[in-house]
Design an enzyme around this catalytic site. Structure first.
Site, PDB file in Angstrom:
ATOM      1  N   TYR A 158     135.910  42.110  84.579  1.00  0.00           N
ATOM      2  CA  TYR A 158     135.678  41.706  85.935  1.00  0.00           C
ATOM      3  C   TYR A 158     135.100  41.177  86.378  1.00  0.00           C
ATOM      4  CZ  TYR A 158     136.859  44.110  90.276  1.00  0.00           C
ATOM      5  OH  TYR A 158     137.317  43.427  92.505  1.00  0.00           O
ATOM      6  N   ASP A 210     123.492  61.543  89.053  1.00  0.00           N
ATOM      7  CA  ASP A 210     123.443  62.000  89.733  1.00  0.00           C
ATOM      8  C   ASP A 210     123.731  62.602  91.308  1.00  0.00           C
ATOM      9  OD1 ASP A 210     121.795  60.112  90.636  1.00  0.00           O
ATOM     10  OD2 ASP A 210     119.657  61.051  90.763  1.00  0.00           O
ATOM     11  N   ARG A 261     131.870  46.329  82.485  1.00  0.00           N
ATOM     12  CA  ARG A 261     132.696  45.946  83.512  1.00  0.00           C
ATOM     13  C   ARG A 261     133.254  44.176  83.936  1.00  0.00           C
ATOM     14  NH1 ARG A 261     131.144  50.354  87.894  1.00  0.00           N
ATOM     15  NH2 ARG A 261     131.516  48.636  89.236  1.00  0.00           N
ATOM     16  N   SER A 295     139.306  57.793  96.257  1.00  0.00           N
ATOM     17  CA  SER A 295     140.553  58.311  96.657  1.00  0.00           C
ATOM     18  C   SER A 295     140.369  59.401  95.730  1.00  0.00           C
ATOM     19  CB  SER A 295     141.601  57.018  95.774  1.00  0.00           C
ATOM     20  OG  SER A 295     141.117  56.643  94.949  1.00  0.00           O
ATOM     21  N   ASN A 296     139.609  59.132  94.656  1.00  0.00           N
ATOM     22  CA  ASN A 296     139.664  61.041  93.795  1.00  0.00           C
ATOM     23  C   ASN A 296     139.159  61.981  94.433  1.00  0.00           C
ATOM     24  OD1 ASN A 296     139.931  59.362  91.041  1.00  0.00           O
ATOM     25  ND2 ASN A 296     137.852  59.700  89.799  1.00  0.00           N
TER      26      ASN A 296
HETATM   27  P1  NAD Z   1     144.793  46.739  93.870  1.00  0.00           P
HETATM   28  O1  NAD Z   1     144.674  47.349  92.300  1.00  0.00           O
HETATM   29  O2  NAD Z   1     145.889  48.051  94.613  1.00  0.00           O
HETATM   30  O3  NAD Z   1     145.870  45.739  93.406  1.00  0.00           O
HETATM   31  C1  NAD Z   1     146.154  44.695  92.219  1.00  0.00           C
HETATM   32  C2  NAD Z   1     147.807  44.173  92.540  1.00  0.00           C
HETATM   33  O4  NAD Z   1     147.828  43.093  91.646  1.00  0.00           O
HETATM   34  C3  NAD Z   1     148.309  45.434  92.244  1.00  0.00           C
HETATM   35  O5  NAD Z   1     149.636  44.993  92.800  1.00  0.00           O
HETATM   36  C4  NAD Z   1     148.559  45.077  90.644  1.00  0.00           C
HETATM   37  O6  NAD Z   1     150.390  44.961  90.344  1.00  0.00           O
HETATM   38  C5  NAD Z   1     149.070  43.259  90.826  1.00  0.00           C
HETATM   39  N1  NAD Z   1     148.442  42.295  89.875  1.00  0.00           N
HETATM   40  C6  NAD Z   1     147.359  42.529  88.445  1.00  0.00           C
HETATM   41  N2  NAD Z   1     147.540  42.093  87.829  1.00  0.00           N
HETATM   42  C7  NAD Z   1     148.186  41.004  87.641  1.00  0.00           C
HETATM   43  C8  NAD Z   1     148.731  39.283  87.466  1.00  0.00           C
HETATM   44  N3  NAD Z   1     147.946  39.408  86.442  1.00  0.00           N
HETATM   45  N4  NAD Z   1     150.230  39.488  88.134  1.00  0.00           N
HETATM   46  C9  NAD Z   1     150.651  39.361  89.570  1.00  0.00           C
HETATM   47  N5  NAD Z   1     150.022  40.860  89.561  1.00  0.00           N
HETATM   48  C10 NAD Z   1     149.135  41.586  89.380  1.00  0.00           C
HETATM   49  O7  NAD Z   1     143.410  46.593  94.796  1.00  0.00           O
HETATM   50  P2  NAD Z   1     143.217  45.974  95.599  1.00  0.00           P
HETATM   51  O8  NAD Z   1     142.270  47.207  95.722  1.00  0.00           O
HETATM   52  O9  NAD Z   1     144.746  46.168  96.545  1.00  0.00           O
HETATM   53  O10 NAD Z   1     142.674  44.615  95.281  1.00  0.00           O
HETATM   54  C11 NAD Z   1     143.222  43.322  95.794  1.00  0.00           C
HETATM   55  C12 NAD Z   1     142.397  42.812  95.132  1.00  0.00           C
HETATM   56  O11 NAD Z   1     141.115  42.925  95.734  1.00  0.00           O
HETATM   57  C13 NAD Z   1     141.753  42.000  93.683  1.00  0.00           C
HETATM   58  O12 NAD Z   1     141.277  41.346  93.283  1.00  0.00           O
HETATM   59  C14 NAD Z   1     140.534  43.251  93.732  1.00  0.00           C
HETATM   60  O13 NAD Z   1     139.604  42.661  92.573  1.00  0.00           O
HETATM   61  C15 NAD Z   1     139.983  42.522  95.077  1.00  0.00           C
HETATM   62  N6  NAD Z   1     138.509  43.421  95.797  1.00  0.00           N
HETATM   63  C16 NAD Z   1     139.147  45.014  96.200  1.00  0.00           C
HETATM   64  C17 NAD Z   1     138.044  45.954  96.177  1.00  0.00           C
HETATM   65  C18 NAD Z   1     138.739  46.907  97.471  1.00  0.00           C
HETATM   66  O14 NAD Z   1     137.486  47.924  97.804  1.00  0.00           O
HETATM   67  N7  NAD Z   1     139.619  47.282  97.312  1.00  0.00           N
HETATM   68  C19 NAD Z   1     136.975  45.556  96.626  1.00  0.00           C
HETATM   69  C20 NAD Z   1     136.493  43.831  96.145  1.00  0.00           C
HETATM   70  C21 NAD Z   1     137.365  43.342  95.406  1.00  0.00           C
HETATM   71  N1  UDP Z   2     132.374  57.651  91.125  1.00  0.00           N
HETATM   72  C1  UDP Z   2     131.990  58.633  91.205  1.00  0.00           C
HETATM   73  N2  UDP Z   2     132.697  60.153  90.444  1.00  0.00           N
HETATM   74  C2  UDP Z   2     134.429  58.809  90.817  1.00  0.00           C
HETATM   75  C3  UDP Z   2     134.150  57.900  90.760  1.00  0.00           C
HETATM   76  C4  UDP Z   2     133.756  56.735  90.264  1.00  0.00           C
HETATM   77  O1  UDP Z   2     131.183  59.532  91.743  1.00  0.00           O
HETATM   78  O2  UDP Z   2     135.099  60.559  90.359  1.00  0.00           O
HETATM   79  C5  UDP Z   2     130.995  56.397  91.182  1.00  0.00           C
HETATM   80  C6  UDP Z   2     130.551  55.443  90.472  1.00  0.00           C
HETATM   81  O3  UDP Z   2     129.916  55.678  89.762  1.00  0.00           O
HETATM   82  C7  UDP Z   2     129.948  54.147  90.989  1.00  0.00           C
HETATM   83  C8  UDP Z   2     130.890  54.858  92.869  1.00  0.00           C
HETATM   84  O4  UDP Z   2     131.257  56.645  92.468  1.00  0.00           O
HETATM   85  O5  UDP Z   2     128.767  55.213  91.060  1.00  0.00           O
HETATM   86  C9  UDP Z   2     131.714  53.617  93.707  1.00  0.00           C
HETATM   87  O6  UDP Z   2     132.718  53.828  92.476  1.00  0.00           O
HETATM   88  P1  UDP Z   2     134.506  53.214  92.410  1.00  0.00           P
HETATM   89  O7  UDP Z   2     134.571  52.996  90.875  1.00  0.00           O
HETATM   90  O8  UDP Z   2     134.412  53.623  93.880  1.00  0.00           O
HETATM   91  O9  UDP Z   2     133.841  51.231  92.405  1.00  0.00           O
HETATM   92  P2  UDP Z   2     132.969  50.510  92.410  1.00  0.00           P
HETATM   93  O10 UDP Z   2     131.548  51.433  91.267  1.00  0.00           O
HETATM   94  O11 UDP Z   2     133.701  49.596  91.585  1.00  0.00           O
HETATM   95  O12 UDP Z   2     132.284  49.656  93.166  1.00  0.00           O
END
Ligand code: NAD
Ligand code: UDP
Length: 326
Positions: A150, A211, A147, A194-195
């Site tokens: 990221y 678990d 991880r 979503s999954n």
């Molecule tokens: P997402 O994957 O749906 O959106 C990311 C977008 O960035 C996509 O459209 C992708 O094509 C574009 N992208 C990726 N790399 C790129 C690059 N090098 N140049 C141009 N475009 C690029 O994800 P999201 O959930 O919409 O997340 C958006 C932002 O929010 C991300 O920076 C993510 O780290 C942050 N974030 C999201 C969450 C969440 O729960 N959704 C949580 C924490 C942080």
């Molecule tokens: N997770 C799970 N089943 C899935 C996808 C994710 O049990 O099909 C778990 C994953 O291991 C994590 C939590 O759900 O503990 C949240 O995962 P997600 O990928 O949504 O986000 P993040 O780990 O980045 O918070």
């Protein structure tokens, strides 16, 4: 600095992704001119199709690892894959997007004297030893795990934002986003909400990693975007104090185990799916809940108003419609 006229010009990187496209909707709705920059790595033009013929909207296919010259007043830097499956697919690219992308966007903000927002993440807290997580906690992150591309990428982005703020006087807003869900997540996104919904709607087994005792706090997308806009729109209050640049936790503090989420999704979809257990990926955080005291103080009592069941209902409706039409 406003370039032309009164209409604000806003750049949203990652504007065709899940969060980015919802942000674009809100900015367009309030009358801004929006340029969505995206390399379509995980996002889709389908997400911004509703704006294609709008003269206040522009799409630019571009990778933020590469320098960009544009004239805008504000920048929201969201470009980065957010799902573990996607950011681990090409981890070196993820690091480059986080770091080179941040440098390129900060240089643009510097040249334009533009305000810039960074979509950081609760992942900067890693597998937290402090619960709930407040902004003062430095985190517990493995620098060499699967991880890390990221987590560490986003941590260095934060470092860059604060160094540009201190050295170059850039007006920054760094938000630490906790798990957010809603319509327009990709059906193969791989994140848990979503999954589970897609699996339940298709009558497939719900895949719990480990678990299911690990926790997450889920925020509905509308609540989060409301927080983005309030944070970005903060202005100095006139008593000489500058605006708080972050980091600021944004998320919903209601915490659920992954097993609770699985049961809720099964009952809300009326699915006959079973729950199965798969191995827990390494470094998967065991608990996650934002302390949002600071956000409530800074953002005029902002707080997430949409409970999990209501948000899930809207998200299930979205996927139900999407899967029928695929
Ligand atoms: P997402 O994957 O749906 O959106 C990311 C977008 O960035 C996509 O459209 C992708 O094509 C574009 N992208 C990726 N790399 C790129 C690059 N090098 N140049 C141009 N475009 C690029 O994800 P999201 O959930 O919409 O997340 C958006 C932002 O929010 C991300 O920076 C993510 O780290 C942050 N974030 C999201 C969450 C969440 O729960 N959704 C949580 C924490 C942080
Ligand atoms: N997770 C799970 N089943 C899935 C996808 C994710 O049990 O099909 C778990 C994953 O291991 C994590 C939590 O759900 O503990 C949240 O995962 P997600 O990928 O949504 O986000 P993040 O780990 O980045 O918070």
């Amino acid at each position: 600095m406003r370039v032309y006229g009164v209409q604000k010009k806003v750049l949203v990187t990652g504007g065709c992704g899940f969060l980015g496209s919802h942000l674009v909707d809100k900015l367009i709705e309030r009358g801004d001119y929006v340029i969505a920059v995206d390399n379509l790595y995980t996002g889709s033009r389908q997400n911004t199709l509703q704006h294609e013929s709008n003269p206040n909207f522009e799409f630019l296919r571009h990778d933020i690892e590469v320098d960009l010259t544009l004239e805008v007043d504000e920048i929201y830097n969201l470009a980065c894959p957010a799902s573990p499956v996607h950011y681990q697919h090409d981890p070196i690219k993820t690091v480059k997007t986080c770091i080179l992308g941040a440098i390129n966007m900060l240089n643009l903000a510097k040249r334009l004297e533009a305000k810039i927002f960074q979509a950081s993440t609760s992942e900067v807290y890693g597998d937290p030893a402090v619960h709930p997580q407040s902004e003062s906690y430095f985190g517990n992150v493995n620098p060499i795990g699967i991880r890390s591309c990221y987590d560490e990428g986003k941590r260095v982005s934060e470092t860059l934002f604060f160094d540009y703020h201190r050295k170059e006087n850039i007006d920054i807003r760094v938000a630490r986003i906790f798990n957010t869900y809603g319509p327009r997540m990709h059906p193969n996104d791989g994140r848990v909400v979503s999954n589970f919904i897609v699996q339940a709607l298709q009558g497939k087994d719900l895949t719990i990693y480990g678990d299911g005792g690990q926790t997450r706090s889920f925020c509905y997308v509308d609540d989060l975007i409301d927080g983005f806009l309030k944070f970005m729109d903060l202005t100095p209050n006139g008593d000489g104090e500058s605006v708080y640049p972050g980091p600021l936790n944004l998320g919903n503090p209601q915490e659920f185990t992954i097993l609770e989420l699985a049961h809720l999704v099964i009952s809300m979809t009326g699915s006959s799916s079973k729950i199965i257990s798969l191995p827990l990926p390494s470094d998967d955080p065991m608990q996650r809940r934002p302390d949002i005291t600071l956000a409530q103080d800074c953002l005029d009592d902002w707080h997430p108003g949409i409970p999990l069941e209501d948000g899930l209902r809207k998200t299930i409706e979205y996927f139900d419609h999407l899967l029928v039409n695929i």
